[in-house]
Motif scaffolding. Sequence first.
Motif, PDB file in Angstrom:
ATOM      1  N   ARG A 106       0.856  -1.181   0.000  1.00 25.22           N
ATOM      2  CA  ARG A 106       0.000   0.000   0.000  1.00 25.22           C
ATOM      3  C   ARG A 106       0.890   1.228   0.000  1.00 25.22           C
ATOM      4  NH1 ARG A 106      -3.783  -0.646   5.083  1.00 25.22           N
ATOM      5  NH2 ARG A 106      -4.993   1.053   4.121  1.00 25.22           N
ATOM      6  N   ASP A 116      -7.252   5.178  -0.034  1.00 26.59           N
ATOM      7  CA  ASP A 116      -6.579   5.074   1.257  1.00 26.59           C
ATOM      8  C   ASP A 116      -6.199   6.463   1.771  1.00 26.59           C
ATOM      9  OD1 ASP A 116      -6.754   2.366   1.445  1.00 26.59           O
ATOM     10  OD2 ASP A 116      -4.739   1.945   0.711  1.00 26.59           O
ATOM     11  N   GLN A 117      -6.163   6.598   3.090  1.00 27.02           N
ATOM     12  CA  GLN A 117      -5.780   7.862   3.701  1.00 27.02           C
ATOM     13  C   GLN A 117      -4.258   7.971   3.765  1.00 27.02           C
ATOM     14  OE1 GLN A 117      -7.416  10.703   4.966  1.00 27.02           O
ATOM     15  NE2 GLN A 117      -8.976   9.859   3.626  1.00 27.02           N
ATOM     16  N   ASP A 120      -2.385   7.102   6.984  1.00 27.21           N
ATOM     17  CA  ASP A 120      -2.229   5.685   7.302  1.00 27.21           C
ATOM     18  C   ASP A 120      -1.089   5.039   6.513  1.00 27.21           C
ATOM     19  OD1 ASP A 120      -4.416   5.887   8.996  1.00 27.21           O
ATOM     20  OD2 ASP A 120      -5.840   5.370   7.396  1.00 27.21           O
ATOM     21  N   MET A 121      -0.678   5.668   5.417  1.00 32.19           N
ATOM     22  CA  MET A 121       0.344   5.084   4.547  1.00 32.19           C
ATOM     23  C   MET A 121       1.753   5.582   4.871  1.00 32.19           C
ATOM     24  SD  MET A 121      -1.530   3.179   2.597  1.00 32.19           S
ATOM     25  CE  MET A 121      -2.571   2.994   4.045  1.00 32.19           C
ATOM     26  N   ASP A 296      -6.357  10.075  18.837  1.00 32.90           N
ATOM     27  CA  ASP A 296      -5.703  11.048  17.974  1.00 32.90           C
ATOM     28  C   ASP A 296      -4.651  11.857  18.716  1.00 32.90           C
ATOM     29  OD1 ASP A 296      -7.008  10.330  15.724  1.00 32.90           O
ATOM     30  OD2 ASP A 296      -8.568  11.875  15.860  1.00 32.90           O
ATOM     31  N   LYS A 299      -1.217  10.573  18.344  1.00 34.49           N
ATOM     32  CA  LYS A 299      -0.690  10.466  16.985  1.00 34.49           C
ATOM     33  C   LYS A 299       0.072  11.722  16.614  1.00 34.49           C
ATOM     34  CE  LYS A 299      -4.445   7.615  15.067  1.00 34.49           C
ATOM     35  NZ  LYS A 299      -5.478   7.570  14.011  1.00 34.49           N
ATOM     36  N   GLN A 303      -1.430  12.818  11.296  1.00 36.40           N
ATOM     37  CA  GLN A 303      -2.229  11.597  11.236  1.00 36.40           C
ATOM     38  C   GLN A 303      -3.650  11.803  11.736  1.00 36.40           C
ATOM     39  OE1 GLN A 303      -0.274   8.413  13.291  1.00 36.40           O
ATOM     40  NE2 GLN A 303       0.821   7.765  11.472  1.00 36.40           N
ATOM     41  N   SER A 306      -7.958  13.984   7.550  1.00 41.95           N
ATOM     42  CA  SER A 306      -7.867  13.571   6.155  1.00 41.95           C
ATOM     43  C   SER A 306      -7.350  14.724   5.320  1.00 41.95           C
ATOM     44  CB  SER A 306      -9.239  13.142   5.656  1.00 41.95           C
ATOM     45  OG  SER A 306     -10.126  14.240   5.682  1.00 41.95           O
TER      46      SER A 306
END
Length: 312
Positions: A106, A116-117, A120-121, A296, A299, A303, A306
């Motif tokens: 991914r 995909d966000q 997250d990648m 959150d 994080k 992150q 969006s």
Amino acid sequence: MFGRKRKSLKNNQSARFGVPLVTKDDPQNVVSEQFRVLRANIDFASAAIKNFKTVLFTSSEMSDGKSTTAQNLAVAWAQAGKSVLLVDADLRRPTIDKTFGIDNSRGLTTILAMGDQPADMIVQTEVQGLFVLASGPLPPNPSELLGSAKMIQLIDWMKAQFDLVVIDSTPLLMVPDAQSLLPRTDGVVLVAALGKTKKRNLLEAVHILKLAKVKILGLVSRDPNRADKGYGYKYGYDYSSTNRMTTEQVAQRQERMDRHSGYQKASFQTVDSKVLAKANIANNPIEKSKEEKDTDINKPYWQAGSYTENGR
């Protein structure tokens, strides 16, 4: 015949094993110092660009050293205290996943094609302040993905979250992928290998960049015939006759910046209300539960939201 086979194996080495990160593994090596001088020269060349946030690395031919240059300079910028996102936009021969040992199932392509966000990648590396985004699975239409409106939204999101976005792209003359990204970047660095890159191809690459009206930050040349022991390359930088720096000048410039700028390193470990506002969390139309909000807080700030209003 055998010579061509050996050359082919050498050219495929970075695609199979990644590139050597001398700036990370051996920061005292003379090659690491050359990369730091390159970093300083590019910083000076980009000083006149307003809101400089993205730099794209490309070449005219394959195996000129663009990925090695881009990835080592990304490390060097992170070591200087910047928050840096290194993006693998070479959707033909990706190398970043091999260099940093991360999963490539991914990444950029699944963000653009599957929703995909990006938060997250993105993967945090061992280098403080350096984050990487792998290419993801190789798509059948890389040029269309890189030239899409979604890529524009993604780059805007990246620029809002990081001090600098470093894009490792494809060679200009091989495929049109890099040309799709030119209008979306603030500056371009062209990489060439002395004794290998054909002059006419290099001139054609410069012509393409000028037609695209992008800012050419400079030419990085790799000289295999003056290789430093252990790494097999020596790097030089050309922009103009007056844009050259010595190691002493780099050290003096850094000392002046530390004394006058009051610059503080970015931190991704804690989040406050100002950082959350910067990440545009308030624009997220989905109301989060208390448990999600608590998660959150732990994080990095990029992150927590969006990169578009609808989360895609």
